[in-house]
Structure formats: structure tokens, C-alpha cells
Design a protein around this motif. Structure first.
Motif, PDB file in Angstrom:
ATOM      1  N   LYS A 145     -41.683 -11.190 -52.782  1.00  0.00           N
ATOM      2  CA  LYS A 145     -42.337  -9.974 -53.288  1.00  0.00           C
ATOM      3  C   LYS A 145     -43.672 -10.344 -53.939  1.00  0.00           C
ATOM      4  CE  LYS A 145     -38.258  -7.107 -53.789  1.00  0.00           C
ATOM      5  NZ  LYS A 145     -37.268  -6.599 -54.769  1.00  0.00           N
ATOM      6  N   MET A 146     -44.438  -9.306 -54.328  1.00  0.00           N
ATOM      7  CA  MET A 146     -45.765  -9.580 -54.882  1.00  0.00           C
ATOM      8  C   MET A 146     -45.683 -10.468 -56.117  1.00  0.00           C
ATOM      9  SD  MET A 146     -47.902  -8.366 -52.839  1.00  0.00           S
ATOM     10  CE  MET A 146     -49.349  -8.702 -53.822  1.00  0.00           C
ATOM     11  N   ARG A 147     -44.581 -10.350 -56.873  1.00  0.00           N
ATOM     12  CA  ARG A 147     -44.462 -11.146 -58.117  1.00  0.00           C
ATOM     13  C   ARG A 147     -44.351 -12.642 -57.812  1.00  0.00           C
ATOM     14  NH1 ARG A 147     -38.653 -11.545 -59.463  1.00  0.00           N
ATOM     15  NH2 ARG A 147     -39.241 -11.584 -61.662  1.00  0.00           N
ATOM     16  N   ASP A 148     -43.999 -12.964 -56.542  1.00  0.00           N
ATOM     17  CA  ASP A 148     -43.865 -14.385 -56.156  1.00  0.00           C
ATOM     18  C   ASP A 148     -45.202 -15.002 -55.732  1.00  0.00           C
ATOM     19  OD1 ASP A 148     -40.968 -14.315 -56.360  1.00  0.00           O
ATOM     20  OD2 ASP A 148     -41.012 -13.076 -54.538  1.00  0.00           O
ATOM     21  N   ILE A 149     -46.205 -14.128 -55.560  1.00  0.00           N
ATOM     22  CA  ILE A 149     -47.520 -14.595 -55.067  1.00  0.00           C
ATOM     23  C   ILE A 149     -48.369 -15.037 -56.258  1.00  0.00           C
ATOM     24  CG2 ILE A 149     -49.591 -13.959 -53.748  1.00  0.00           C
ATOM     25  CD1 ILE A 149     -47.315 -13.485 -51.909  1.00  0.00           C
ATOM     26  N   ILE A 150     -48.849 -16.271 -56.240  1.00  0.00           N
ATOM     27  CA  ILE A 150     -49.686 -16.735 -57.362  1.00  0.00           C
ATOM     28  C   ILE A 150     -51.121 -16.233 -57.166  1.00  0.00           C
ATOM     29  CG2 ILE A 150     -48.247 -18.765 -57.794  1.00  0.00           C
ATOM     30  CD1 ILE A 150     -50.466 -20.466 -56.467  1.00  0.00           C
ATOM     31  N   ARG A 151     -51.800 -16.093 -58.291  1.00  0.00           N
ATOM     32  CA  ARG A 151     -53.157 -15.498 -58.296  1.00  0.00           C
ATOM     33  C   ARG A 151     -54.172 -16.525 -58.799  1.00  0.00           C
ATOM     34  NH1 ARG A 151     -51.208 -10.039 -57.919  1.00  0.00           N
ATOM     35  NH2 ARG A 151     -49.135 -10.503 -57.093  1.00  0.00           N
ATOM     36  N   GLU A 152     -55.433 -16.153 -58.634  1.00  0.00           N
ATOM     37  CA  GLU A 152     -56.544 -17.009 -59.095  1.00  0.00           C
ATOM     38  C   GLU A 152     -56.280 -17.463 -60.530  1.00  0.00           C
ATOM     39  OE1 GLU A 152     -59.530 -13.855 -58.134  1.00  0.00           O
ATOM     40  OE2 GLU A 152     -60.772 -15.597 -57.644  1.00  0.00           O
ATOM     41  N   GLY A 153     -56.567 -18.737 -60.778  1.00  0.00           N
ATOM     42  CA  GLY A 153     -56.301 -19.287 -62.111  1.00  0.00           C
ATOM     43  C   GLY A 153     -55.136 -20.249 -62.051  1.00  0.00           C
ATOM     44  N   ASN A 154     -54.211 -20.004 -61.086  1.00  0.00           N
ATOM     45  CA  ASN A 154     -53.097 -20.943 -60.879  1.00  0.00           C
ATOM     46  C   ASN A 154     -53.649 -22.105 -60.053  1.00  0.00           C
ATOM     47  OD1 ASN A 154     -50.877 -22.335 -59.728  1.00  0.00           O
ATOM     48  ND2 ASN A 154     -49.559 -20.573 -60.212  1.00  0.00           N
ATOM     49  N   HIS A 155     -53.543 -23.319 -60.620  1.00  0.00           N
ATOM     50  CA  HIS A 155     -54.183 -24.491 -59.995  1.00  0.00           C
ATOM     51  C   HIS A 155     -53.667 -24.806 -58.591  1.00  0.00           C
ATOM     52  CE1 HIS A 155     -56.615 -25.394 -63.479  1.00  0.00           C
ATOM     53  NE2 HIS A 155     -55.547 -25.232 -64.245  1.00  0.00           N
ATOM     54  N   THR A 156     -52.452 -24.376 -58.276  1.00  0.00           N
ATOM     55  CA  THR A 156     -51.911 -24.665 -56.938  1.00  0.00           C
ATOM     56  C   THR A 156     -52.821 -24.100 -55.844  1.00  0.00           C
ATOM     57  OG1 THR A 156     -49.666 -24.609 -57.842  1.00  0.00           O
ATOM     58  CG2 THR A 156     -49.878 -24.380 -55.446  1.00  0.00           C
TER      59      THR A 156
END
Ligand SMILES: O=CN(O)CCNC(=O)c1cccc(Cl)c1Cl
Ligand code: NI
Length: 186
Positions: A3-14
Motif C-alpha cells: 500500500k502507499m504507506r509502504d512506499i518510501i518518500r524523498e528524504g529516505n536515504h534508501t
């Protein structure tokens, strides 16, 4: 399901890391990840399911976007006519662009990314045509030539495996700068 909550966003170093090559035979975890990423794309392209689960539509999804820094991405480029087979559907593992056109290509509408919660307009300058070598989930080596939309999507996904985001390719001074051999893809 992803789901969208599993998607990391800008700022996450990965998102800016170099993802690791995937080992074969695929672990159970990697097999499940591959299936789940393709399932996300299918769900997100179904208006009812997308609404039901609040999913942003996608034609590709890379493992780093769900915080798994491995070289694997699902790609599902539907055909114009929903009854036909997809233009391109596969999970691309350890993908390498082994050759490409000199001629650049870009989507007329620009690009978007599930990991970027803002609209960034401008031509994302890429190769119009690529020859892509990758491994599928069965571990079979594939070598395919893609052009225009599916080629652009695969480049967007392969970028994710190397910590590159679509707006890195937009001309900051003039986002819609286009030299005369740029193929504009609608
Ligand atoms: O990395 C994958 N995503 O972020 C999923 C959401 N974006 C898209 O589906 C998308 C939208 C427009 C152009 C391209 Cl080339 C792509 Cl890929
Ligand atoms: Ni993306």
C-alpha cells in the motif's frame, strides 16, 4: 499487499542508495517481493481497486521504493486497448542497459514518481531506444530492445536501482528545453 504507506518518500536515504545485485536462485522473500510489486501495479491500474485501497497508479515499481535496496523492479505497461496484452510486463532483475540510441526521448507529459510527493514538470531526457539485458524471476537471462514509452518506463525503474530520481534529468534552467532530435512521446 503493498500500500502507499509502504512506499518510501524523498528524504529516505534508501532512495538515493546504490541497490545490491540480486542472488539466484531467488530467496522466498525476493520471490514474494517480486509478486507483491507486480500485484501493486495491477491493483493500481484497476480504477476500483485503486480507489478502494487509495493507490496512486503506477506502470513500474522498484524494490528501493519499498525500502528494499536490491536490483529488482516490476514493470507493467498496459496497451492502449485494455483488451490487448500489455506492451511490456515483467520483473526485471539485475537489469543493464547494454546499448542505447544516441537520440534522446522524453514523455510530453513529463514523469511522476510514487516516492516524490510533488509535481515536477519538465522534459525528463532519456534514451529513446534501449537494449536491455536482465534476468526474470525464473533466472532466465533476457535481452530485449525497447523504444518510446516502455523504454522510458524501464529507464525510470533502472534509475531507482542506482539512486537516481526522474527530476535529476530535467534541465533546471529550462525544463522544456528540447534539441531538435528529441523524440517527444505522447
Ligand atoms: O518508479 C515507479 N513509480 O514511481 C511509479 C509511479 N510513476 C509511474 O508509474 C510513471 C509515471 C510517468 C512516467 C513514468 Cl516513466 C513512470 Cl514510471
Ligand atoms: Ni518512481
Amino acid at each position: 499487499m503493498i500500500k502507499m504507506r509502504d512506499i518510501i518518500r524523498e528524504g529516505n536515504h534508501t532512495l538515493r542508495a546504490e541497490a545490491k545485485p540480486v542472488k539466484f536462485p531467488l530467496s522466498e522473500a525476493d520471490q514474494k517481493l517480486a509478486r507483491d510489486m507486480m500485484e501493486y501495479l495491477e491493483n493500481s491500474q484497476d480504477p476500483e481497486l485503486a480507489k478502494k485501497y487509495g493507490l496512486r497508479a503506477g506502470v513500474g515499481l522498484a524494490a528501493p521504493q519499498v525500502d528494499v535496496s536490491e536490483q529488482m523492479a516490476a514493470v507493467l505497461v498496459p496497451s492502449e486497448n485494455e483488451d490487448d496484452e500489455p506492451v511490456f510486463k515483467d520483473v526485471i532483475i539485475n537489469p543493464v542497459i547494454i546499448s542505447h540510441s544516441v537520440q534522446p526521448g522524453a514523455l510530453t507529459e513529463g514523469e511522476g514518481c510514487l516516492s516524490v510527493d510533488r509535481d515536477i514538470s519538465g522534459y525528463v531526457i532519456r534514451h529513446d531506444r534501449i537494449t536491455l539485458r536482465y534476468y526474470n524471476m525464473a533466472g532466465e537471462q533476457k535481452k530485449i530492445r525497447l523504444k518510446n514509452y516502455p523504454a522510458i518506463v524501464c529507464q525510470h525503474e533502472i534509475d531507482h536501482l542506482h539512486g537516481i530520481l526522474f527530476y535529476d534529468h530535467i534541465n533546471e534552467a529550462n525544463p522544456f528545453a528540447a534539441d531538435d532530435d528529441l523524440v517527444l512521446i505522447s
